[in-house]
Design an enzyme around this catalytic site. Structure first.
Site, PDB file in Angstrom:
ATOM      1  N   TRP B 106     -38.954  -1.081 -10.128  1.00  0.00           N
ATOM      2  CA  TRP B 106     -38.849  -1.039 -11.585  1.00  0.00           C
ATOM      3  C   TRP B 106     -37.901  -2.081 -12.133  1.00  0.00           C
ATOM      4  CZ3 TRP B 106     -42.947   0.486 -13.445  1.00  0.00           C
ATOM      5  CH2 TRP B 106     -43.664   1.557 -12.902  1.00  0.00           C
ATOM      6  N   ASP B 178     -31.833   1.636 -17.937  1.00  0.00           N
ATOM      7  CA  ASP B 178     -33.129   2.289 -17.816  1.00  0.00           C
ATOM      8  C   ASP B 178     -32.871   3.637 -17.146  1.00  0.00           C
ATOM      9  OD1 ASP B 178     -35.515   3.305 -16.859  1.00  0.00           O
ATOM     10  OD2 ASP B 178     -36.208   1.428 -15.966  1.00  0.00           O
ATOM     11  N   LYS B 202     -41.093  11.874 -17.550  1.00  0.00           N
ATOM     12  CA  LYS B 202     -40.432  12.582 -16.450  1.00  0.00           C
ATOM     13  C   LYS B 202     -39.752  13.848 -16.993  1.00  0.00           C
ATOM     14  CE  LYS B 202     -40.368   8.255 -14.374  1.00  0.00           C
ATOM     15  NZ  LYS B 202     -41.696   7.846 -13.913  1.00  0.00           N
TER      16      LYS B 202
HETATM   17  C1  LIG Z   1     -37.114   3.833 -13.444  1.00  0.00           C
HETATM   18  C2  LIG Z   1     -38.381   3.477 -14.146  1.00  0.00           C
HETATM   19  N1  LIG Z   1     -38.388   2.471 -15.021  1.00  0.00           N
HETATM   20  C3  LIG Z   1     -39.506   2.095 -15.686  1.00  0.00           C
HETATM   21  C4  LIG Z   1     -40.693   2.736 -15.485  1.00  0.00           C
HETATM   22  C5  LIG Z   1     -41.909   2.270 -16.215  1.00  0.00           C
HETATM   23  O1  LIG Z   1     -42.221   3.190 -17.191  1.00  0.00           O
HETATM   24  P1  LIG Z   1     -43.559   3.104 -18.038  1.00  0.00           P
HETATM   25  O2  LIG Z   1     -44.691   3.315 -17.090  1.00  0.00           O
HETATM   26  O3  LIG Z   1     -43.416   4.197 -19.014  1.00  0.00           O
HETATM   27  O4  LIG Z   1     -43.607   1.778 -18.682  1.00  0.00           O
HETATM   28  C6  LIG Z   1     -40.758   3.811 -14.593  1.00  0.00           C
HETATM   29  C7  LIG Z   1     -42.043   4.513 -14.400  1.00  0.00           C
HETATM   30  O5  LIG Z   1     -42.254   5.399 -13.687  1.00  0.00           O
HETATM   31  C8  LIG Z   1     -39.573   4.186 -13.913  1.00  0.00           C
HETATM   32  O6  LIG Z   1     -39.587   5.205 -13.053  1.00  0.00           O
HETATM   33 MG   LIG Z   2     -44.978   6.152 -12.551  1.00  0.00          MG
END
Ligand SMILES: Cc1ncc(COP(=O)(O)O)c(C=O)c1O
Ligand SMILES: [Mg+2]
Ligand SMILES: Cc1ncc(COP(=O)(O)O)c(C=O)c1O
Ligand SMILES: [Mg+2]
Ligand SMILES: [Mg+2]
Ligand SMILES: [Mg+2]
Lengths: 367, 367
Positions: B106, B178, B202
């Site tokens: 991520w 994040d 989540k």
């Molecule tokens: C830590 C983290 N950051 C970012 C994201 C990306 O999120 P999104 O799919 O809502 O863009 C996720 C997705 O699971 C995540 O776990």
């Molecule tokens: Mg995911």
């Protein structure tokens, strides 16, 4: 009757009514979809199960609108307003020009946004005629920049209830259309368009999702270096509408609405019923001395019917008593006032007849 | 037992489990919210009724996380990935620099996006130790650009199950985090942060919405000329999270989840229960010779527990039999493999105990 009705007739412009059958199905599966022991909203989007929902949703939309294979269908996060910037960000290089038809509120919002990202050539699309009614500016009076990369127009101006009665046909370049409030209400000749977009919350499903239909061969001409990945049409397409976690519950709802449309005769049948609903309502308003339409014949929307009363002091009482009669969300947009009946696909003929009966009764009571 | 269970224990990393009580309430009101004769998803967002939902949702989040008045709370369209570009687009002028901790998947996605919009100073945040386990790089080994506008870090790397055990404290500039996969799982000292963001799917509600908590006094330093309006934090804030039709059903769900949290002792109580769940699971995995954790003690996530089996050929059978035992979505992310149990707030202690019982039984059956 008070507020304990089960399902009112909901004339909201958006978020708008969803077919009751669709909500009932969602209700049934809300805690346990397809025997999986969880809701669709609790399902990982990388599972074959969710991919199946997405694929079927796309296939059904393609069937409903007869979308050729040369077009990509994207289910995107956010509303139509996100497309206001995405379209110019993708289509226009820094010094390039695009044509925009200036209608009412929504096209003005759209133009303001586009002006950040390119040169915008404006053409007035709407005006007040000699009788004080709103009308479309006839196409033979338009002066467009023929070298402009595209012509953007709002097929149906939700707030004032003015709708194009046919596709623009004099511009030789690409057509881009905001079809938020009339997508799926009528057949569309997709091949006339470079790109069509529509926020979900009128004829598709809950808000937070937007459908984009775009000609794939244009992708290579798009300018995307300084554009966020999730705003690049080619990237979202390459990732099959899932560059990130999609609005999965919204997609599932759209899928159910599309099935409902197919079960009810598709877009052709909806179009017939929509015209019938609209004619009934406009005819009633026209013959009445109490109500009138602020829109000229030939420019009227069959999705959003703006209605005014000579004496505007009645509005509050009208809305209050309408609600007591299970007729909700009839207030016009704050920028335009008056009353507005949005009669999208999910509004039945019965709903429109009930509204007319109430309007007759209201007129009798106050005069 | 087959697939006809009502509610399984759902270990999905996201979209993830929602508290059953919340889904039951949503189910009850799905066709008729509060006696209005329509669903929340059919309610105009400019109605006082929807404004009431939004206001209460924000107030409850402020209460849960003790968010000071000097911070704005925004409910935004889209996922955390939208924030990957929004943060640098707002914070950074063209030649400015920001620090990013590079963790796993991520944060790498986030960095790739940020690099479009500014100079990115990278610091490795995660590494493999001498025993082959993932661990956090200790803060005293970091080399940051102290003149960087901010330091961005991913508080919990959902895929590998590595989590910061305390807030970074050596960087003298602004912290941006994040917190997708650990927001609301533990108390946060908001005032240490310039901005926090988290996709909903989540610990908050259905996907398609992201919560942003941002220090208001920073707005005047943001650079937003060439940024789409809906990507400008000050604009979204000025419009009270409704620059356009918001993801209203998602906001309503978040509101119900926040109420559920308050009724269940708030974030403090969740934190206690989350630690208990995680310790139970890690302790079991550690003592077992069959399962192991790929993450070093001191770096382990209490939200996403990565689990591996020595013999990886057992994985498919494990997942299949787990599902038959009402334990679903235990497959690791495709980029990392193995098993993963995401045990967010909605996962009960009972769910974790059931998982451990199943793991014991599975080990007995295959060895
Ligand atoms: C830590 C983290 N950051 C970012 C994201 C990306 O999120 P999104 O799919 O809502 O863009 C996720 C997705 O699971 C995540 O776990
Ligand atoms: Mg995911
Ligand atoms: C014609 C039209 N365009 C654009 C919009 C803006 O859509 P959104 O609120 O999804 O951004 C609307 C909203 O009602 C609309 O009716
Ligand atoms: Mg609207
Ligand atoms: Mg009349
Ligand atoms: Mg072990």
């Amino acid at each position: 009757m008070g507020l304990d009705m089960t399902r009112a007739f909901n004339f909201s412009a958006g978020p708008a009514a969803i077919p009751t059958e669709v909500l009932e199905r969602a209700q049934k599966e809300l805690l346990n979809w397809n025997g999986y022991g969880c809701s669709v909203m609790e399902l990982g989007h990388r599972t074959p199960d969710f991919q199946g929902i997405l694929d079927k949703t796309e296939a059904n939309l393609r069937k409903l609108l007869k979308i050729p294979d040369t077009y990509k269908v994207l289910f995107m996060h956010g509303g139509a307003s996100h497309q206001f910037s995405m379209v110019p960000m993708n289509f226009l290089a820094p010094e390039e020009t695009a044509n925009y038809l200036e209608m009412d509120h929504w096209s003005r919002m759209c133009i303001k946004e586009a002006q950040r990202f390119g040169n915008i050539h404006l053409q007035q699309g709407i005006r007040t005629n000699s009788e004080g009614l709103m009308e479309l500016v006839p196409e033979n009076e338009w002066q467009l920049d023929e070298k402009g990369k595209y012509l953007h127009f709002t097929s149906n101006e939700t707030i004032v209830g003015v709708q194009f009665q046919e596709d623009p046909h004099t511009f030789s370049g690409k057509l881009v259309s905001d079809m938020c409030s009339d997508i799926l209400s009528r057949p569309i000749d997709i091949e006339k368009y470079a790109l069509i977009y529509a926020g979900a919350q009128k004829n598709i499903g809950p808000s937070g999702m937007t459908v984009v239909i775009v000609r794939e061969d244009l992708f290579e001409s798009f300018h995307t270096e300084r554009v966020p990945s999730l705003f690049q049409y080619p990237y979202v397409s390459e990732k099959g509408s899932m560059p990130n976690t999609p609005p999965s519950f919204g997609i599932y709802f759209a899928g159910m609405v599309f099935e409902w449309l197919l079960e009810n005769g598709g877009v052709e049948q909806m179009y017939k019923r929509n015209l019938e609903k609209a004619h009934l309502l406009y005819d009633y308003v026209d013959q009445s001395n109490f109500y009138h339409s602020p829109v000229a014949k030939g420019s009227r929307s069959f999705m959003n019917v703006a209605i005014q009363m000579k004496d505007r002091t009645h509005e509050e009482r009208f809305l209050h008593e309408a609600r007591e009669n299970h007729l909700i969300a009839l207030k016009g947009h704050k920028t335009f006032g008056g009353l507005r009946a949005s009669i999208y696909n999910a509004m039945s003929l019965d709903g429109v007849k009930s509204l007319i009966r109430f309007m007759e009764q209201f007129e009798r009571n106050v005069t």
